[in-house]
Write an enzyme that holds these catalytic residues in place. Structure first.
Site, PDB file in Angstrom:
ATOM      1  N   ASP A  54       0.789  -1.226   0.000  1.00  0.00           N
ATOM      2  CA  ASP A  54       0.000   0.000   0.000  1.00  0.00           C
ATOM      3  C   ASP A  54       0.823   1.279   0.000  1.00  0.00           C
ATOM      4  O   ASP A  54       0.372   2.318  -0.487  1.00  0.00           O
ATOM      5  CB  ASP A  54      -1.007   0.008   1.158  1.00  0.00           C
ATOM      6  CG  ASP A  54      -0.382  -0.287   2.512  1.00  0.00           C
ATOM      7  OD1 ASP A  54       0.828  -0.585   2.560  1.00  0.00           O
ATOM      8  OD2 ASP A  54      -1.110  -0.218   3.514  1.00  0.00           O
ATOM      9  N   GLU A  77       9.360 -10.630  -2.010  1.00  0.00           N
ATOM     10  CA  GLU A  77      10.386  -9.592  -2.093  1.00  0.00           C
ATOM     11  C   GLU A  77      11.796 -10.165  -2.132  1.00  0.00           C
ATOM     12  O   GLU A  77      12.679  -9.591  -2.774  1.00  0.00           O
ATOM     13  CB  GLU A  77      10.251  -8.619  -0.920  1.00  0.00           C
ATOM     14  CG  GLU A  77       9.008  -7.761  -0.938  1.00  0.00           C
ATOM     15  CD  GLU A  77       7.796  -8.403  -0.276  1.00  0.00           C
ATOM     16  OE1 GLU A  77       6.742  -7.747  -0.179  1.00  0.00           O
ATOM     17  OE2 GLU A  77       7.904  -9.576   0.147  1.00  0.00           O
ATOM     18  N   HIS A 142       0.218   0.335  10.549  1.00  0.00           N
ATOM     19  CA  HIS A 142       0.581  -1.028  10.174  1.00  0.00           C
ATOM     20  C   HIS A 142       1.963  -0.997   9.505  1.00  0.00           C
ATOM     21  O   HIS A 142       2.365   0.007   8.920  1.00  0.00           O
ATOM     22  CB  HIS A 142      -0.466  -1.631   9.233  1.00  0.00           C
ATOM     23  CG  HIS A 142      -0.633  -0.907   7.942  1.00  0.00           C
ATOM     24  ND1 HIS A 142      -1.222   0.328   7.848  1.00  0.00           N
ATOM     25  CD2 HIS A 142      -0.287  -1.240   6.669  1.00  0.00           C
ATOM     26  CE1 HIS A 142      -1.238   0.732   6.603  1.00  0.00           C
ATOM     27  NE2 HIS A 142      -0.672  -0.196   5.846  1.00  0.00           N
ATOM     28  N   HIS A 143       2.671  -2.069   9.579  1.00  0.00           N
ATOM     29  CA  HIS A 143       4.042  -2.234   9.063  1.00  0.00           C
ATOM     30  C   HIS A 143       5.086  -1.484   9.896  1.00  0.00           C
ATOM     31  O   HIS A 143       6.256  -1.463   9.517  1.00  0.00           O
ATOM     32  CB  HIS A 143       4.172  -1.793   7.595  1.00  0.00           C
ATOM     33  CG  HIS A 143       3.310  -2.543   6.636  1.00  0.00           C
ATOM     34  ND1 HIS A 143       2.727  -3.743   6.935  1.00  0.00           N
ATOM     35  CD2 HIS A 143       2.913  -2.246   5.360  1.00  0.00           C
ATOM     36  CE1 HIS A 143       2.012  -4.162   5.907  1.00  0.00           C
ATOM     37  NE2 HIS A 143       2.114  -3.272   4.933  1.00  0.00           N
ATOM     38  N   GLY A 441      26.564 -16.784  -1.146  1.00  0.00           N
ATOM     39  CA  GLY A 441      26.165 -18.191  -1.064  1.00  0.00           C
ATOM     40  C   GLY A 441      24.811 -18.440  -0.435  1.00  0.00           C
ATOM     41  O   GLY A 441      24.660 -19.327   0.398  1.00  0.00           O
ATOM     42  N   ASP A 471      17.871 -29.784  -5.767  1.00  0.00           N
ATOM     43  CA  ASP A 471      16.499 -29.966  -5.311  1.00  0.00           C
ATOM     44  C   ASP A 471      16.223 -29.208  -4.017  1.00  0.00           C
ATOM     45  O   ASP A 471      15.156 -28.626  -3.837  1.00  0.00           O
ATOM     46  CB  ASP A 471      16.171 -31.464  -5.150  1.00  0.00           C
ATOM     47  CG  ASP A 471      17.197 -32.214  -4.298  1.00  0.00           C
ATOM     48  OD1 ASP A 471      18.271 -31.651  -3.988  1.00  0.00           O
ATOM     49  OD2 ASP A 471      16.937 -33.386  -3.959  1.00  0.00           O
ATOM     50  N   ASN A 498      19.466 -34.834  -5.813  1.00  0.00           N
ATOM     51  CA  ASN A 498      20.376 -35.699  -5.044  1.00  0.00           C
ATOM     52  C   ASN A 498      19.943 -35.794  -3.586  1.00  0.00           C
ATOM     53  O   ASN A 498      20.767 -35.965  -2.687  1.00  0.00           O
ATOM     54  CB  ASN A 498      21.828 -35.228  -5.168  1.00  0.00           C
ATOM     55  CG  ASN A 498      21.961 -33.733  -4.920  1.00  0.00           C
ATOM     56  OD1 ASN A 498      21.067 -33.112  -4.351  1.00  0.00           O
ATOM     57  ND2 ASN A 498      23.074 -33.167  -5.327  1.00  0.00           N
ATOM     58  N   GLY A 500      18.573 -33.752  -1.179  1.00  0.00           N
ATOM     59  CA  GLY A 500      18.886 -32.865  -0.062  1.00  0.00           C
ATOM     60  C   GLY A 500      20.038 -31.929  -0.315  1.00  0.00           C
ATOM     61  O   GLY A 500      20.448 -31.680  -1.451  1.00  0.00           O
ATOM     62  N   GLU A 504      26.003 -29.130   2.246  1.00  0.00           N
ATOM     63  CA  GLU A 504      25.971 -29.132   3.709  1.00  0.00           C
ATOM     64  C   GLU A 504      26.385 -30.504   4.258  1.00  0.00           C
ATOM     65  O   GLU A 504      27.082 -30.592   5.275  1.00  0.00           O
ATOM     66  CB  GLU A 504      24.566 -28.775   4.207  1.00  0.00           C
ATOM     67  CG  GLU A 504      23.954 -27.532   3.595  1.00  0.00           C
ATOM     68  CD  GLU A 504      24.661 -26.253   4.016  1.00  0.00           C
ATOM     69  OE1 GLU A 504      25.711 -26.327   4.678  1.00  0.00           O
ATOM     70  OE2 GLU A 504      24.175 -25.174   3.653  1.00  0.00           O
TER      71      GLU A 504
END
Length: 595
Positions: A54, A77, A142-143, A441, A471, A498, A500, A504
């Site tokens: 808004d 966003e 608001h916000h 990253g 994925d 693969n 996951g 990591e």
């Protein structure tokens, strides 16, 4: 009165009338919102990313009615900020623009803006804010945070932007807009502009629009620059031509590709790239030798670089993943660094001697050494498809196989993880552009970035846009496939399934559940996001033969529609460079005994 006097009087009258018309034209008014849009159009911006809210709707009316700038409209966003980042990376000499609403919208975009700051990408973040009257009265709108701190978000944004402008005064609005955009294009960093609702249509003079924004930097001090050139020339002569050049991220970010190429042509120096500098030089350049990443580097390349008598780094950005966990073996005595703000020759730093102005003069000073330099061979950076008996699609085989699929002027977008590392050792064709985010990253970045990159590629006449995303990463930002289809964009999306977060897993927790994900029906995604009149196609490949057949199919390779390819791979398979990098990173893991 003589006829001459009458004629002179008429000439003077007409001259005065013309001057009056010119002045009237010169002070023609324009709204603040349209002034900002005209400046963006002058910079070549044709797409604006964001989400309506808004506090920015009045400004979006002007955007939608603008003849040169298209409102894209993103799903959130964060993705919009990623898209602005990708747009700016591909559309050089322009900038990316994202528009959000106050508080909730701008904070959602902050991660994407921070990534652009980290990786030196010129992005303008426009935030529609409450009116100037409301900001003075500080009601609990608001916000807001409910405590009257209307400046809180600007203070946060100051951490991730090099300039912040609040367009709350019509008398200073044009100058602030110009200064913000000048900082953005000169320093290749995000800037933050807040536009209160009641200022959007306030009218100001359009006179400043006649003066183009300047990209020029202050000239290098002549005497200091000459001293630096003479000093570098002396070091090169001492090295007897045994010199290598390493190109890095800032060659791209600070627009010195041409100057670097001219230097290489003049001197014949062998050239290598860092991960963030890949495609700064066309990889079919006769003296291009591949990627240097410290300890992670292929042994043949590592030897050539580290045993050279002199190494000249251009636009270096020495982050962990860009240097093989800071494993560069380049002694300061054999190192020269050219940057956008300074030059280093061994232990001496020369502030204000910047590379864009220095490089042409350096090439001229060193060109007589070309015959000597050419005696030093460069290992060919060529395609090599390994032979494997198994039908399973391995990382070792996958990336070299894709090198035969790529075409000149392709835009290749890779995601944090296996894709960023797998692409490094693959030669890319001339004119291709690699878009990757190695320093920041942020997983999922590549999908939003692909949207921006595809719009920019369409503007500047590049070829296909090809996205490689895991994925796990895709699940974070998958919605951005929707505006790709709505806008008629046709990327080829390779989803590396693969099971996951492989990167990591290699860093920590190979068998931990937190690195796993739910397996989606990947080939249904385009159906979910598609509009009825937009063609699309999806595939699943599980073997080398299936993938090769698809890549060789002319209809698929033409890229005449958006396509998604699910590539099924082993969960704990990774490119060589990623394995070495994560082994280096794991040495500093305080929980390594539990890996």
């Amino acid at each position: 009165m003589s006829s001459h006097s009458v004629l002179q009087s008429e000439v003077d009258r007409l001259r005065l009338q013309l001057q009056t018309l010119q002045v009237e034209q010169g002070v023609q008014n324009i709204s603040i919102g349209n002034y900002l849009l005209e400046r963006l159009a002058q910079l070549g911006v044709t797409s604006m990313f964001g989400v309506p809210g808004d506090f920015n709707l009045g400004f979006l009316d002007l955007v939608e009615d603008h003849s040169k700038i298209e409102w894209v409209g993103n799903c959130n966003e964060l993705n919009a900020a990623y898209a602005a980042d990708g747009y700016a990376r591909v559309k050089e000499h322009s900038i990316g623009v994202v528009t959000t609403t106050f508080g909730v919208g701008e904070l959602s975009a902050t991660n994407g803006i921070a990534g652009a700051f980290s990786e030196m990408v010129p992005v303008l973040h426009i935030v529609g804010t409450p009116s100037t009257v409301q900001q003075k009265a500080k009601p609990i709108l608001h916000h807001t945070l409910g405590d009257g701190r209307y400046e809180a978000y600007r203070l946060a944004a100051a951490q991730f932007s090099i300039f912040q402008a609040n367009l709350a005064d019509k008398n200073t609005a044009a100058a602030l807009i110009d200064h913000a955009l000048t900082e953005c294009i000169k320093l290749a960093r995000p800037v933050y502009v807040t536009l209160p609702m009641d200022m959007v249509t306030q009218e100001i003079s359009s006179e400043r629009l006649k003066i183009p924004l300047s990209r020029s930097h202050p000239l290098n001090d002549h005497d200091t620059e000459k001293f630096v050139i003479d000093l570098i020339a002396e070091r090169v002569k001492e090295a007897e031509g045994d010199v290598v050049v390493i190109v890095d991220a800032c060659v791209i970010r600070h627009d010195v590709r041409k100057e670097v190429l001219d230097l290489l042509k003049e001197t014949g120096f062998p050239v290598y790239a860092t991960p963030m500098g890949k495609t700064a030089i066309n990889e079919d350049h006769e003296r291009y030798g591949g990627i240097y990443i410290g300890t992670v580097t292929h042994p043949d390349i590592k030897k050539k670089v580290e045993q050279a008598k002199l190494i000249i780094s251009i636009g270096g950005l020495q982050s962990d993943f860009n240097t093989g966990n800071f494993s560069y073996k380049i002694p300061t005595l054999r190192h020269i660094e050219l940057h956008s703000t300074h030059t280093k020759v061994q232990y001496a730093t020369f502030a204000g001697v910047e590379m864009k102005q220095l490089l042409p003069k350096l090439g001229e000073a060193l060109k007589s050494l070309h015959p000597l330099v050419r005696k030093f061979e460069v290992p060919l950076f060529v395609k090599a498809l390994p032979k494997e008996d198994t039908p399973v699609i391995s990382q070792l085989w996958f990336w070299p196989r894709l090198s035969y699929f790529f075409k000149p002027k392709d835009v290749i977008v890779t995601e944090t993880g296996t894709s960023n590392f797998g692409i490094l050792e693959v030669p890319l064709p001339p004119g291709s552009v690699l878009v990757s985010q190695i320093l920041w990253g942020s997983i999922g970045w590549s999908v939003g970035s692909c949207l921006g990159a595809a719009l920019a590629a369409r503007d500047v006449g590049l070829n296909r846009v090809i996205l490689f995303v895991g994925d796990g990463s895709l699940q974070l930002t998958v919605q951005e496939i929707s505006p790709m289809i709505r806008l008629g964009l046709k990327p080829i999306i390779f989803v590396l399934n693969n099971s996951g977060y492989t990167i990591e897993k290699f860093i920590h927790g190979k068998k931990r559940k937190y690195n796993n994900i739910a397996n989606w029906k990947w080939t249904e995604l385009l159906n979910v996001f598609s509009e009825d009149d937009k063609p699309h196609k999806s595939y699943t490949v599980r073997t080398k033969d299936e993938l090769s057949s698809l890549l060789d199919d002319k209809a698929f390779a033409s890229g005449d529609k958006i396509q998604l390819v699910e590539v099924v791979m082993e969960p704990l398979d990774a490119p060589r460079a990623l394995k070495v990098q994560t082994e280096l990173s794991a040495k500093s893991d305080p929980y390594k005994e539990r890996r």
